[in-house]
Design an enzyme around this catalytic site. Sequence first.
Site, PDB file in Angstrom:
ATOM      1  N   ASP A  53      20.085  -9.684  -0.640  1.00  0.00           N
ATOM      2  CA  ASP A  53      18.410  -9.515  -0.332  1.00  0.00           C
ATOM      3  C   ASP A  53      18.224  -8.168   0.260  1.00  0.00           C
ATOM      4  O   ASP A  53      17.056  -7.714   0.411  1.00  0.00           O
ATOM      5  CB  ASP A  53      17.890 -10.654   0.374  1.00  0.00           C
ATOM      6  CG  ASP A  53      18.322 -10.949   1.926  1.00  0.00           C
ATOM      7  OD1 ASP A  53      19.208 -10.185   2.060  1.00  0.00           O
ATOM      8  OD2 ASP A  53      17.788 -11.677   2.722  1.00  0.00           O
ATOM      9  N   SER A  54      19.278  -7.330   0.597  1.00  0.00           N
ATOM     10  CA  SER A  54      19.182  -6.365   1.268  1.00  0.00           C
ATOM     11  C   SER A  54      18.597  -5.203   0.507  1.00  0.00           C
ATOM     12  O   SER A  54      17.819  -4.181   0.531  1.00  0.00           O
ATOM     13  CB  SER A  54      20.475  -5.643   1.639  1.00  0.00           C
ATOM     14  OG  SER A  54      21.576  -5.668   0.860  1.00  0.00           O
ATOM     15  N   ASP A  92      22.085 -14.029  -3.363  1.00  0.00           N
ATOM     16  CA  ASP A  92      21.358 -13.943  -1.863  1.00  0.00           C
ATOM     17  C   ASP A  92      20.054 -14.625  -2.267  1.00  0.00           C
ATOM     18  O   ASP A  92      19.369 -14.228  -3.039  1.00  0.00           O
ATOM     19  CB  ASP A  92      21.110 -12.783  -1.247  1.00  0.00           C
ATOM     20  CG  ASP A  92      21.368 -12.645   0.122  1.00  0.00           C
ATOM     21  OD1 ASP A  92      22.001 -13.811   0.651  1.00  0.00           O
ATOM     22  OD2 ASP A  92      21.408 -11.576   0.919  1.00  0.00           O
ATOM     23  N   LYS A 122      24.318 -17.356  -1.746  1.00  0.00           N
ATOM     24  CA  LYS A 122      24.357 -17.184  -0.250  1.00  0.00           C
ATOM     25  C   LYS A 122      23.138 -17.589   0.358  1.00  0.00           C
ATOM     26  O   LYS A 122      22.036 -17.236   0.150  1.00  0.00           O
ATOM     27  CB  LYS A 122      24.772 -15.886   0.272  1.00  0.00           C
ATOM     28  CG  LYS A 122      24.895 -15.549   1.724  1.00  0.00           C
ATOM     29  CD  LYS A 122      25.818 -14.094   1.834  1.00  0.00           C
ATOM     30  CE  LYS A 122      24.616 -12.971   1.846  1.00  0.00           C
ATOM     31  NZ  LYS A 122      23.773 -12.889   2.965  1.00  0.00           N
ATOM     32  N   GLU A 124      21.473 -17.821   4.708  1.00  0.00           N
ATOM     33  CA  GLU A 124      21.698 -17.405   6.217  1.00  0.00           C
ATOM     34  C   GLU A 124      21.580 -18.620   7.200  1.00  0.00           C
ATOM     35  O   GLU A 124      20.649 -19.619   6.709  1.00  0.00           O
ATOM     36  CB  GLU A 124      20.724 -16.414   6.499  1.00  0.00           C
ATOM     37  CG  GLU A 124      21.052 -15.038   5.790  1.00  0.00           C
ATOM     38  CD  GLU A 124      20.103 -14.023   6.269  1.00  0.00           C
ATOM     39  OE1 GLU A 124      19.307 -14.052   7.367  1.00  0.00           O
ATOM     40  OE2 GLU A 124      20.222 -13.008   5.759  1.00  0.00           O
ATOM     41  N   GLU A 191      28.235 -11.297  10.237  1.00  0.00           N
ATOM     42  CA  GLU A 191      27.666  -9.910  10.459  1.00  0.00           C
ATOM     43  C   GLU A 191      27.345  -9.841  11.835  1.00  0.00           C
ATOM     44  O   GLU A 191      26.947 -10.688  12.705  1.00  0.00           O
ATOM     45  CB  GLU A 191      26.448 -10.209   9.675  1.00  0.00           C
ATOM     46  CG  GLU A 191      25.562  -8.677   9.796  1.00  0.00           C
ATOM     47  CD  GLU A 191      24.422  -8.543   8.771  1.00  0.00           C
ATOM     48  OE1 GLU A 191      24.428  -9.335   7.951  1.00  0.00           O
ATOM     49  OE2 GLU A 191      23.750  -7.634   8.708  1.00  0.00           O
TER      50      GLU A 191
HETATM   51  O1  KIV Z   1      21.676  -8.703   1.895  1.00  0.00           O
HETATM   52  C1  KIV Z   1      22.859  -8.285   2.094  1.00  0.00           C
HETATM   53  O2  KIV Z   1      23.424  -7.274   1.737  1.00  0.00           O
HETATM   54  C2  KIV Z   1      23.889  -8.868   2.713  1.00  0.00           C
HETATM   55  C3  KIV Z   1      25.251  -8.179   3.225  1.00  0.00           C
HETATM   56  C4  KIV Z   1      24.998  -7.459   4.312  1.00  0.00           C
HETATM   57  C5  KIV Z   1      25.914  -9.349   3.673  1.00  0.00           C
HETATM   58  O3  KIV Z   1      23.630 -10.132   3.189  1.00  0.00           O
END
Ligand code: KIV
Length: 295
Positions: A53-54, A92, A122, A124, A191
Site C-alpha cells: 500500500d506504499s 497489501d 498482508k 498490519e 518494520e
Molecule cells: O506497503 C509496503 O510497501 C510495505 C512494505 C514496506 C513492507 O508494507
Amino acid sequence: MSITTGDFRFKVTSSTLFDKKLKHEPITCLTAYDYATARLVDEAGIDMILVGDSLAQTMLGYENTLPVTMDEMMHHTRAVRRAVKHAFLVADMPYASYHLGTRDTLRNAARFIKEGGAEAIKIEGGESRAPLVHRLQDAEIPVVGHIGLTPQSVHRMGGYKVQGKSMRDIEQLMRDATALDRAGIVALVLEGIPREVAAMITAEVEAPTIGIGAGPDCDGQVLVIHDILGLTFTPPAKFVRRYGDVGAMITDAVKAFRDDVKSHSYPSDAESYHLPKEAQATLEVVNHRKQALRK
Ligand code: KIV
C-alpha cells in the site's frame, strides 16, 4: 528440463519461504506496482513481490498510505499478476479494508485472491489480528503479518517512529509475533524495530520474518522498489540502500528529448515513415500541377 531451487523459473510458494528459513537461505522481497517493473523484478529472481500500500505514496502521490482504496490496490495487483511468473505474490490490504468487521475483511481479502491473482494478503497489526488470521485461513487465504512500525497506524504512533525500544514494547512485540505465528501466518514483516528485537522474534517464530529497517538477522529483507532505484522525492530512511539513480536517468532522458524536439533534430528522416516510390512520384506530379495552376 529440470527445475530446481535457485533456478529463476522456479515457482516460489509459501512452502518455499518456510524451507528457506529452515535452510538459513535469505528471502528476497521487493515491492512492485505495475507490469513492467514487476516483470523486471520477477525475472531478476526475487522470491516475493509485494504490491504494497506504499503505492499510495510512490505511485499516487498521497502523503501517507491511508487514502488508498481497495479498487486502487486491485488495479495495481492485477497489473503485477500479469507479469509475475516466479515470485510469491502478496497484496497489501489497504487501511479500512480489514478494520471494519470480519465479513468485510473476508470479502476484500478474497477479491485479492480471486480477482487480483495474489497468493497471500498482508495485514498490519499484532495479537488482536490473530482471530482474523484464523478466519482468513478458513477461507483458504494465506496471510502475511506486519508488526513494529506499521504505517497505517501513523496517527496512533504519532509519526513514523522506531518501535519496540522499551521492555514493555518489546514484550508486546513478542506477544504479537507469537500470536500471529500460532494463528498460521505464512510470513511476518518486521518494520522499524531494533535489530536485537527482530533477532529474538526471528528465533522465536516458525514463520519466516522479512525485515525492513529491522537489521540483518531476519529471515529475509524487503525494500520499496522506488527507494532502491532513487525514484523518491524525500530523503530516504536510514535503512534504505540505493542501488540506482533512475530518477536522474529519467530527468536526463526527458531533457534530451525536449532539446532534440526544440532543435528539430528529432525525428530524423530515418525515424520517419515514407511513401512507396510510386506514390511519391504521383504526389510530386500532383504538387507540380497545383503549383502551376497557382501561377
Ligand atoms: O506497503 C509496503 O510497501 C510495505 C512494505 C514496506 C513492507 O508494507
